[in-house]
Design a protein around this motif. Structure first.
Motif, PDB file in Angstrom:
ATOM      1  N   ARG A   1       0.838  -1.246  -0.020  1.00  0.00           N
ATOM      2  CA  ARG A   1       0.100  -0.041  -0.077  1.00  0.00           C
ATOM      3  C   ARG A   1       1.013   1.209  -0.082  1.00  0.00           C
ATOM      4  O   ARG A   1       0.482   2.235  -0.596  1.00  0.00           O
ATOM      5  CB  ARG A   1      -0.878   0.052   1.180  1.00  0.00           C
TER       6      ARG A   1
ATOM      7  N   CYS B   1       2.281   1.719  -3.256  1.00  0.00           N
ATOM      8  CA  CYS B   1       1.064   2.407  -4.273  1.00  0.00           C
ATOM      9  C   CYS B   1       1.154   3.773  -4.125  1.00  0.00           C
ATOM     10  O   CYS B   1       0.709   4.515  -5.011  1.00  0.00           O
ATOM     11  CB  CYS B   1      -0.182   1.724  -4.123  1.00  0.00           C
TER      12      CYS B   1
ATOM     13  N   SER C   1       2.269   5.132  -8.318  1.00  0.00           N
ATOM     14  CA  SER C   1       1.057   4.939  -8.919  1.00  0.00           C
ATOM     15  C   SER C   1       1.313   3.655  -9.988  1.00  0.00           C
ATOM     16  O   SER C   1       2.216   3.888 -10.147  1.00  0.00           O
ATOM     17  CB  SER C   1       0.118   5.970  -9.260  1.00  0.00           C
TER      18      SER C   1
ATOM     19  N   GLN D   1      -0.447  -1.480  -8.374  1.00  0.00           N
ATOM     20  CA  GLN D   1      -1.498  -2.223  -8.167  1.00  0.00           C
ATOM     21  C   GLN D   1      -1.242  -3.938  -8.019  1.00  0.00           C
ATOM     22  O   GLN D   1      -1.828  -4.615  -7.097  1.00  0.00           O
ATOM     23  CB  GLN D   1      -2.856  -1.923  -8.601  1.00  0.00           C
TER      24      GLN D   1
ATOM     25  N   LEU E   1       0.136  -4.911  -4.998  1.00  0.00           N
ATOM     26  CA  LEU E   1      -0.959  -5.007  -3.919  1.00  0.00           C
ATOM     27  C   LEU E   1      -1.977  -5.959  -4.038  1.00  0.00           C
ATOM     28  O   LEU E   1      -2.330  -6.619  -2.808  1.00  0.00           O
ATOM     29  CB  LEU E   1      -1.381  -3.462  -3.934  1.00  0.00           C
ATOM     30  N   VAL E   2      -2.429  -6.318  -5.153  1.00  0.00           N
ATOM     31  CA  VAL E   2      -3.154  -7.439  -5.401  1.00  0.00           C
ATOM     32  C   VAL E   2      -2.641  -8.765  -4.901  1.00  0.00           C
ATOM     33  O   VAL E   2      -3.326  -9.516  -4.336  1.00  0.00           O
ATOM     34  CB  VAL E   2      -3.855  -7.534  -6.881  1.00  0.00           C
TER      35      VAL E   2
ATOM     36  N   GLU F   1     -11.814  -5.799  -1.769  1.00  0.00           N
ATOM     37  CA  GLU F   1     -10.807  -4.820  -2.232  1.00  0.00           C
ATOM     38  C   GLU F   1     -10.009  -5.376  -3.541  1.00  0.00           C
ATOM     39  O   GLU F   1      -9.712  -4.465  -4.610  1.00  0.00           O
ATOM     40  CB  GLU F   1      -9.814  -4.713  -1.197  1.00  0.00           C
TER      41      GLU F   1
ATOM     42  N   LEU G   1      -9.711  -3.230  -7.063  1.00  0.00           N
ATOM     43  CA  LEU G   1      -8.544  -2.992  -7.766  1.00  0.00           C
ATOM     44  C   LEU G   1      -8.301  -3.462  -8.983  1.00  0.00           C
ATOM     45  O   LEU G   1      -7.754  -2.807  -9.918  1.00  0.00           O
ATOM     46  CB  LEU G   1      -7.228  -3.406  -6.735  1.00  0.00           C
ATOM     47  N   GLN G   2      -8.723  -4.804  -9.363  1.00  0.00           N
ATOM     48  CA  GLN G   2      -8.671  -5.413 -10.504  1.00  0.00           C
ATOM     49  C   GLN G   2      -9.534  -4.733 -11.657  1.00  0.00           C
ATOM     50  O   GLN G   2      -9.272  -4.361 -12.712  1.00  0.00           O
ATOM     51  CB  GLN G   2      -9.100  -6.907 -10.508  1.00  0.00           C
TER      52      GLN G   2
ATOM     53  N   SER H   1      -7.862  -1.312 -12.582  1.00  0.00           N
ATOM     54  CA  SER H   1      -6.869  -1.342 -13.213  1.00  0.00           C
ATOM     55  C   SER H   1      -7.305  -1.764 -14.880  1.00  0.00           C
ATOM     56  O   SER H   1      -6.482  -1.559 -15.764  1.00  0.00           O
ATOM     57  CB  SER H   1      -5.992  -2.554 -12.910  1.00  0.00           C
TER      58      SER H   1
END
Length: 129
Positions: free
Chosen positions: A79, A82, A86, A89, A92-93, A118, A122-123, A126
């Motif tokens: 996190r 990120c 940026s 992700q 993070l995933v 979450e 996120l997916q 993206s």
């Protein structure tokens, strides 16, 4: 007060030496070093810390609370990365997925469900980007 005043320079030097020594450091040693080095160079070490925390957690398969704590720390590192950079992700995933798997094993359905939501968000974000 500048940022470098809060850093233990001896600890940073020891961490760098442990990573660069003639013997390959164990995952435990790498995690310890990365925990120190993220203080001085977060962009360089947060992803390494996140990945190695997942690897390290596997050494505690018989202690689910430790696994959960290490994977939660891994998510926190991802996190933070990120926030600083940026577009990270995917890491993070991956860390959230590892945490969700552990929560499922521990039968913590509500927490696992929240993490799964979450991951899904996120997916989706993206794919839209």
């Amino acid at each position: 007060m500048n940022h470098s005043a809060n850093i233990n320079h001896d600890a940073v030097l020891r961490a760098r030496v442990s990573l660069l020594g003639s013997e390959k450091p164990t995952v435990r040693q790498r995690v310890a070093a990365y925990r120190v080095l993220v203080q001085v160079s977060p962009l360089a070490y947060l992803s390494r810390l996140a990945v190695d925390l997942i690897k390290y957690s596997k050494e505690f398969a018989d202690r689910p609370e430790i696994v959960r704590a290490l994977r939660t720390e891994s998510v926190a590192a991802a996190r933070r990365l990120c926030e600083l950079e940026s577009g990270r992700q995917r890491l993070l995933v991956a860390t959230l997925t590892a945490l969700r798997e552990q929560l499922d094993l521990m039968d913590r359905k509500e927490e696992a469900s929240a993490v799964a939501r979450e991951i899904s968000l996120l997916q989706s974000a993206s794919r839209e980007a």
